[in-house]
Design a protein around this motif. Structure first.
Motif, PDB file in Angstrom:
ATOM      1  N   ARG A 366      -9.062 -71.096 -14.803  1.00  0.00           N
ATOM      2  CA  ARG A 366      -8.057 -72.047 -14.304  1.00  0.00           C
ATOM      3  C   ARG A 366      -7.239 -71.423 -13.173  1.00  0.00           C
ATOM      4  O   ARG A 366      -6.922 -72.089 -12.170  1.00  0.00           O
ATOM      5  CB  ARG A 366      -7.137 -72.473 -15.442  1.00  0.00           C
ATOM      6  N   SER A 367      -6.895 -70.164 -13.320  1.00  0.00           N
ATOM      7  CA  SER A 367      -6.134 -69.480 -12.273  1.00  0.00           C
ATOM      8  C   SER A 367      -6.939 -69.387 -10.982  1.00  0.00           C
ATOM      9  O   SER A 367      -6.412 -69.587  -9.881  1.00  0.00           O
ATOM     10  CB  SER A 367      -5.738 -68.084 -12.751  1.00  0.00           C
ATOM     11  N   ARG A 368      -8.231 -69.108 -11.105  1.00  0.00           N
ATOM     12  CA  ARG A 368      -9.085 -69.048  -9.908  1.00  0.00           C
ATOM     13  C   ARG A 368      -9.155 -70.413  -9.230  1.00  0.00           C
ATOM     14  O   ARG A 368      -9.076 -70.514  -7.996  1.00  0.00           O
ATOM     15  CB  ARG A 368     -10.497 -68.587 -10.295  1.00  0.00           C
ATOM     16  N   ILE A 369      -9.289 -71.476 -10.009  1.00  0.00           N
ATOM     17  CA  ILE A 369      -9.367 -72.830  -9.444  1.00  0.00           C
ATOM     18  C   ILE A 369      -8.088 -73.186  -8.692  1.00  0.00           C
ATOM     19  O   ILE A 369      -8.129 -73.796  -7.619  1.00  0.00           O
ATOM     20  CB  ILE A 369      -9.664 -73.848 -10.560  1.00  0.00           C
ATOM     21  N   LEU A 370      -6.927 -72.811  -9.236  1.00  0.00           N
ATOM     22  CA  LEU A 370      -5.654 -73.071  -8.554  1.00  0.00           C
ATOM     23  C   LEU A 370      -5.615 -72.410  -7.188  1.00  0.00           C
ATOM     24  O   LEU A 370      -5.232 -73.030  -6.187  1.00  0.00           O
ATOM     25  CB  LEU A 370      -4.498 -72.555  -9.410  1.00  0.00           C
ATOM     26  N   MET A 371      -6.020 -71.155  -7.120  1.00  0.00           N
ATOM     27  CA  MET A 371      -5.896 -70.392  -5.876  1.00  0.00           C
ATOM     28  C   MET A 371      -6.939 -70.775  -4.835  1.00  0.00           C
ATOM     29  O   MET A 371      -6.727 -70.568  -3.636  1.00  0.00           O
ATOM     30  CB  MET A 371      -5.997 -68.882  -6.169  1.00  0.00           C
ATOM     31  N   ILE A 372      -8.054 -71.347  -5.266  1.00  0.00           N
ATOM     32  CA  ILE A 372      -9.129 -71.653  -4.319  1.00  0.00           C
ATOM     33  C   ILE A 372      -9.277 -73.153  -4.060  1.00  0.00           C
ATOM     34  O   ILE A 372      -9.346 -73.604  -2.914  1.00  0.00           O
ATOM     35  CB  ILE A 372     -10.465 -71.051  -4.801  1.00  0.00           C
ATOM     36  N   CYS A 373      -9.330 -73.959  -5.109  1.00  0.00           N
ATOM     37  CA  CYS A 373      -9.662 -75.379  -4.931  1.00  0.00           C
ATOM     38  C   CYS A 373      -8.548 -76.182  -4.262  1.00  0.00           C
ATOM     39  O   CYS A 373      -8.819 -77.071  -3.449  1.00  0.00           O
ATOM     40  CB  CYS A 373     -10.006 -76.020  -6.278  1.00  0.00           C
ATOM     41  N   VAL A 374      -7.299 -75.911  -4.599  1.00  0.00           N
ATOM     42  CA  VAL A 374      -6.204 -76.708  -4.030  1.00  0.00           C
ATOM     43  C   VAL A 374      -6.147 -76.588  -2.502  1.00  0.00           C
ATOM     44  O   VAL A 374      -6.016 -77.598  -1.812  1.00  0.00           O
ATOM     45  CB  VAL A 374      -4.865 -76.336  -4.700  1.00  0.00           C
ATOM     46  N   PRO A 375      -6.258 -75.383  -1.918  1.00  0.00           N
ATOM     47  CA  PRO A 375      -6.262 -75.287  -0.448  1.00  0.00           C
ATOM     48  C   PRO A 375      -7.660 -75.340   0.171  1.00  0.00           C
ATOM     49  O   PRO A 375      -7.842 -74.978   1.333  1.00  0.00           O
ATOM     50  CB  PRO A 375      -5.625 -73.913  -0.202  1.00  0.00           C
ATOM     51  N   TYR A 376      -8.651 -75.814  -0.586  1.00  0.00           N
ATOM     52  CA  TYR A 376     -10.044 -75.744  -0.131  1.00  0.00           C
ATOM     53  C   TYR A 376     -10.300 -76.559   1.142  1.00  0.00           C
ATOM     54  O   TYR A 376     -11.231 -76.290   1.892  1.00  0.00           O
ATOM     55  CB  TYR A 376     -10.975 -76.235  -1.241  1.00  0.00           C
ATOM     56  N   PHE A 377      -9.473 -77.583   1.395  1.00  0.00           N
ATOM     57  CA  PHE A 377      -9.692 -78.416   2.579  1.00  0.00           C
ATOM     58  C   PHE A 377      -9.601 -77.599   3.863  1.00  0.00           C
ATOM     59  O   PHE A 377     -10.201 -77.964   4.882  1.00  0.00           O
ATOM     60  CB  PHE A 377      -8.683 -79.575   2.605  1.00  0.00           C
ATOM     61  N   THR A 378      -8.873 -76.485   3.845  1.00  0.00           N
ATOM     62  CA  THR A 378      -8.788 -75.652   5.049  1.00  0.00           C
ATOM     63  C   THR A 378     -10.127 -74.991   5.351  1.00  0.00           C
ATOM     64  O   THR A 378     -10.483 -74.781   6.510  1.00  0.00           O
ATOM     65  CB  THR A 378      -7.694 -74.579   4.893  1.00  0.00           C
ATOM     66  N   CYS A 379     -10.883 -74.676   4.300  1.00  0.00           N
ATOM     67  CA  CYS A 379     -12.246 -74.153   4.486  1.00  0.00           C
ATOM     68  C   CYS A 379     -13.137 -75.232   5.083  1.00  0.00           C
ATOM     69  O   CYS A 379     -13.968 -74.959   5.950  1.00  0.00           O
ATOM     70  CB  CYS A 379     -12.798 -73.674   3.147  1.00  0.00           C
ATOM     71  N   GLY A 380     -12.960 -76.482   4.625  1.00  0.00           N
ATOM     72  CA  GLY A 380     -13.732 -77.589   5.184  1.00  0.00           C
ATOM     73  C   GLY A 380     -13.479 -77.777   6.658  1.00  0.00           C
ATOM     74  O   GLY A 380     -14.414 -77.984   7.446  1.00  0.00           O
ATOM     75  N   ALA A 381     -12.207 -77.703   7.072  1.00  0.00           N
ATOM     76  CA  ALA A 381     -11.872 -77.846   8.487  1.00  0.00           C
ATOM     77  C   ALA A 381     -12.516 -76.739   9.313  1.00  0.00           C
ATOM     78  O   ALA A 381     -13.063 -76.977  10.402  1.00  0.00           O
ATOM     79  CB  ALA A 381     -10.348 -77.822   8.660  1.00  0.00           C
ATOM     80  N   MET A 382     -12.465 -75.528   8.791  1.00  0.00           N
ATOM     81  CA  MET A 382     -13.099 -74.391   9.471  1.00  0.00           C
ATOM     82  C   MET A 382     -14.593 -74.651   9.695  1.00  0.00           C
ATOM     83  O   MET A 382     -15.127 -74.429  10.793  1.00  0.00           O
ATOM     84  CB  MET A 382     -12.905 -73.135   8.621  1.00  0.00           C
ATOM     85  N   ASN A 383     -15.254 -75.163   8.674  1.00  0.00           N
ATOM     86  CA  ASN A 383     -16.700 -75.358   8.768  1.00  0.00           C
ATOM     87  C   ASN A 383     -17.090 -76.523   9.677  1.00  0.00           C
ATOM     88  O   ASN A 383     -18.195 -76.537  10.218  1.00  0.00           O
ATOM     89  CB  ASN A 383     -17.289 -75.552   7.368  1.00  0.00           C
ATOM     90  N   ILE A 384     -16.214 -77.515   9.844  1.00  0.00           N
ATOM     91  CA  ILE A 384     -16.504 -78.596  10.791  1.00  0.00           C
ATOM     92  C   ILE A 384     -16.587 -78.039  12.199  1.00  0.00           C
ATOM     93  O   ILE A 384     -17.502 -78.369  12.974  1.00  0.00           O
ATOM     94  CB  ILE A 384     -15.437 -79.704  10.715  1.00  0.00           C
ATOM     95  N   PHE A 385     -15.658 -77.178  12.568  1.00  0.00           N
ATOM     96  CA  PHE A 385     -15.709 -76.554  13.891  1.00  0.00           C
ATOM     97  C   PHE A 385     -16.974 -75.711  14.049  1.00  0.00           C
ATOM     98  O   PHE A 385     -17.623 -75.724  15.103  1.00  0.00           O
ATOM     99  CB  PHE A 385     -14.476 -75.677  14.121  1.00  0.00           C
ATOM    100  N   ILE A 386     -17.334 -74.980  12.988  1.00  0.00           N
ATOM    101  CA  ILE A 386     -18.539 -74.145  13.040  1.00  0.00           C
ATOM    102  C   ILE A 386     -19.787 -75.015  13.172  1.00  0.00           C
ATOM    103  O   ILE A 386     -20.689 -74.720  13.973  1.00  0.00           O
ATOM    104  CB  ILE A 386     -18.609 -73.250  11.785  1.00  0.00           C
ATOM    105  N   GLY A 387     -19.864 -76.111  12.404  1.00  0.00           N
ATOM    106  CA  GLY A 387     -21.000 -77.033  12.523  1.00  0.00           C
ATOM    107  C   GLY A 387     -21.097 -77.647  13.903  1.00  0.00           C
ATOM    108  O   GLY A 387     -22.194 -77.818  14.450  1.00  0.00           O
ATOM    109  N   GLY A 388     -19.938 -77.982  14.509  1.00  0.00           N
ATOM    110  CA  GLY A 388     -19.941 -78.533  15.858  1.00  0.00           C
ATOM    111  C   GLY A 388     -20.469 -77.542  16.879  1.00  0.00           C
ATOM    112  O   GLY A 388     -21.253 -77.894  17.766  1.00  0.00           O
TER     113      GLY A 388
END
Length: 461
Positions: A366-388
């Motif tokens: 649960r602690s790992r999920i809090l630290m990673i999943c909640v701000p995970y959208f920032t990883c998604g934004a990073m990967n959109i630029f990389i995919g582009g």
């Protein structure tokens, strides 16, 4: 032997016309089957983890989980070539370059087989020394080595499925790979239960089930390509390495693979640090990581959509659509990442209880999920630029960007910030910090590469 090329055949009902018409609906249509495919792939892993956790004990669960980062480290370098396949097929398909498309497809399939065979040897030789280097506990390492060696025996099938799926995705077909994975997934679950519960094979059973299911999905995707009526049809007799296509595939794919491998190195370092907390923490991290994988794969569908749509529209010289693809995908990945990331945390306890009934395991997860999943959208934004950037044909820049922004900074974090405050939460805080920094860097790099692409297609401007 000579092969005759027809003009572009009519589109299959499974294909999506990426270069014409409204974009939002097509991006969603493309991404949903892709996300579901990723979810099914994760369910394969979840089936492994749940079955061993419930029927073979915490040590077996830790053994399976401790290999994931290492497996990806070895595989990612070769899997990066499938990104090169995706970009090239999308570009040639969008531009209507039939011969180039034919040569790329046949080079790709032969490359997949070659990489898979090499990975069998590599995985068997390196599994034990690398697991020892990661400080895998003595009560776990023998099972971890066994699991890795069986998994790597199935690498030719894994490579064939991934390269073949990359070809289909490039022309907008994300539905049939989903059907193939669904078929393989049912087989995987049935074999998992049979090998572990009935035959008491433990980690060897879940590994063997995974390999056999991968063989099924690989056979289905190859048959699909062979029977296709499109210009990307596979002819086994025409398999050969076309030098120019192999070089171009490597130019795009190797940096992507190196990026993935370096990304995995930082994750291996994190896993090694997780191992220092003991087998209970390892089991909690394994379960939490598996849940967070579902959030990631939903976001990654939009990354792959970005790559394919940008590649086709760049090939068709429709740069205005490239810009719109980027904005729409950025909005989609942010929304999906926030909703699923926060939802995963809110439902963490019941979800983790599926993997283990141990309260300590559940709290670590649960602690790992809090630290990673909640701000995970920032990883998604990073990967959109990389995919582009990759869709525009650039792979070296996103590689350097990610290695510096994610991998190097994450290693620095472990040896500085974590060394000063060696807690579970501080360890996983490294993820969100590095995602934000890399997203900003990637946005700047994408803007520069896009301007260069504009000048190449419109030199008068």
């Amino acid at each position: 032997m000579k092969f005759h090329f027809k003009p572009r055949a009519r589109r299959s009902s499974y294909e999506i016309n990426m270069t014409e018409g409204p974009l939002l609906g097509k991006l969603v249509q493309f991404s949903i089957p892709l996300a579901l495919s990723g979810v099914l792939q994760l369910l394969f892993n979840a089936a492994d983890i749940v079955v061993v956790g419930r029927f073979a004990g915490s040590q077996a669960l830790a053994a399976v989980g401790s290999t994931s980062a290492l497996n990806m480290l070895i595989v990612n370098l070769f899997m990066g070539l499938s990104i090169g396949v995706n970009v090239l097929v999308a570009r040639f398909y969008g531009a209507g370059q039939t011969r180039d498309l034919f040569e790329t497809v046949h080079t790709a399939i032969l490359t997949a087989v070659s990489c898979g065979v090499f990975l069998i040897l590599l995985g068997n030789v390196l599994s034990r020394p690398l697991l020892q280097l990661m400080d895998t506990p003595e009560d776990v390492i023998d099972q971890s080595v066994l699991y890795m060696r069986i998994i790597f025996a199935g690498m030719p099938a894994s490579m064939l499925y991934n390269f073949g799926s990359a070809i289909l995705r490039s022309v907008g077909d994300t539905q049939r790979p989903l059907y193939f994975l669904l078929t393989a997934g049912v087989i995987n679950v049935v074999l998992n239960l049979f090998f572990v519960i009935v035959l008491h094979m433990g980690v060897a059973g879940v590994a063997a089930a995974t390999v056999l299911s991968q063989c099924v999905s690989a056979a289905l995707v190859i048959l699909c390509l062979m029977r296709s009526e499109g210009v990307y049809r596979l002819n086994i007799k025409a398999l050969r390495f076309y030098k120019s296509k192999l070089i171009e595939m490597a130019r795009i794919g190797i940096p992507a693979g190196v990026q993935g491998a370096m990304f995995s190195i930082s994750n291996v370092l994190i896993q090694s640090t997780v191992n220092s907390f003991g087998s209970v923490a390892m089991a909690g991290s394994t379960a939490g990581g598996n849940i967070e994988g579902f959030v990631w794969t939903a976001m990654d569908a939009f990354t792959q959509a970005t790559q394919s749509f940008v590649g086709q529209n760049y090939g068709a010289k429709k740069l205005d659509r490239v810009r719109r693809v980027m904005w729409i995908c950025m909005g989609l990945v942010t929304g999906v990442g926030l909703v699923l990331g926060i939802g995963a945390f809110l439902a963490a306890r019941p979800l983790l209880s599926v993997y283990s009934s141990d309260p300590a395991v559940i709290e670590y997860g649960r602690s790992r999920i809090l630290m990673i999943c909640v701000p995970y959208f920032t990883c998604g934004a990073m990967n959109i630029f990389i995919g582009g950037m990759r869709g525009l044909g650039s792979s070296l820049t996103p590689m350097v960007n990610t290695i510096i922004g994610v991998c190097v900074l994450r290693v620095v974090w472990v040896y500085t910030v974590f060394a000063l405050w060696p807690t579970w939460e501080v360890l996983f805080l490294s993820y969100s910090v590095t995602w934000v920094i890399t997203s900003l860097m990637a946005g700047v790099c994408y803007g520069i590469i896009k301007k260069r692409a504009d000048r190449r297609l419109n030199p008068a401007q």
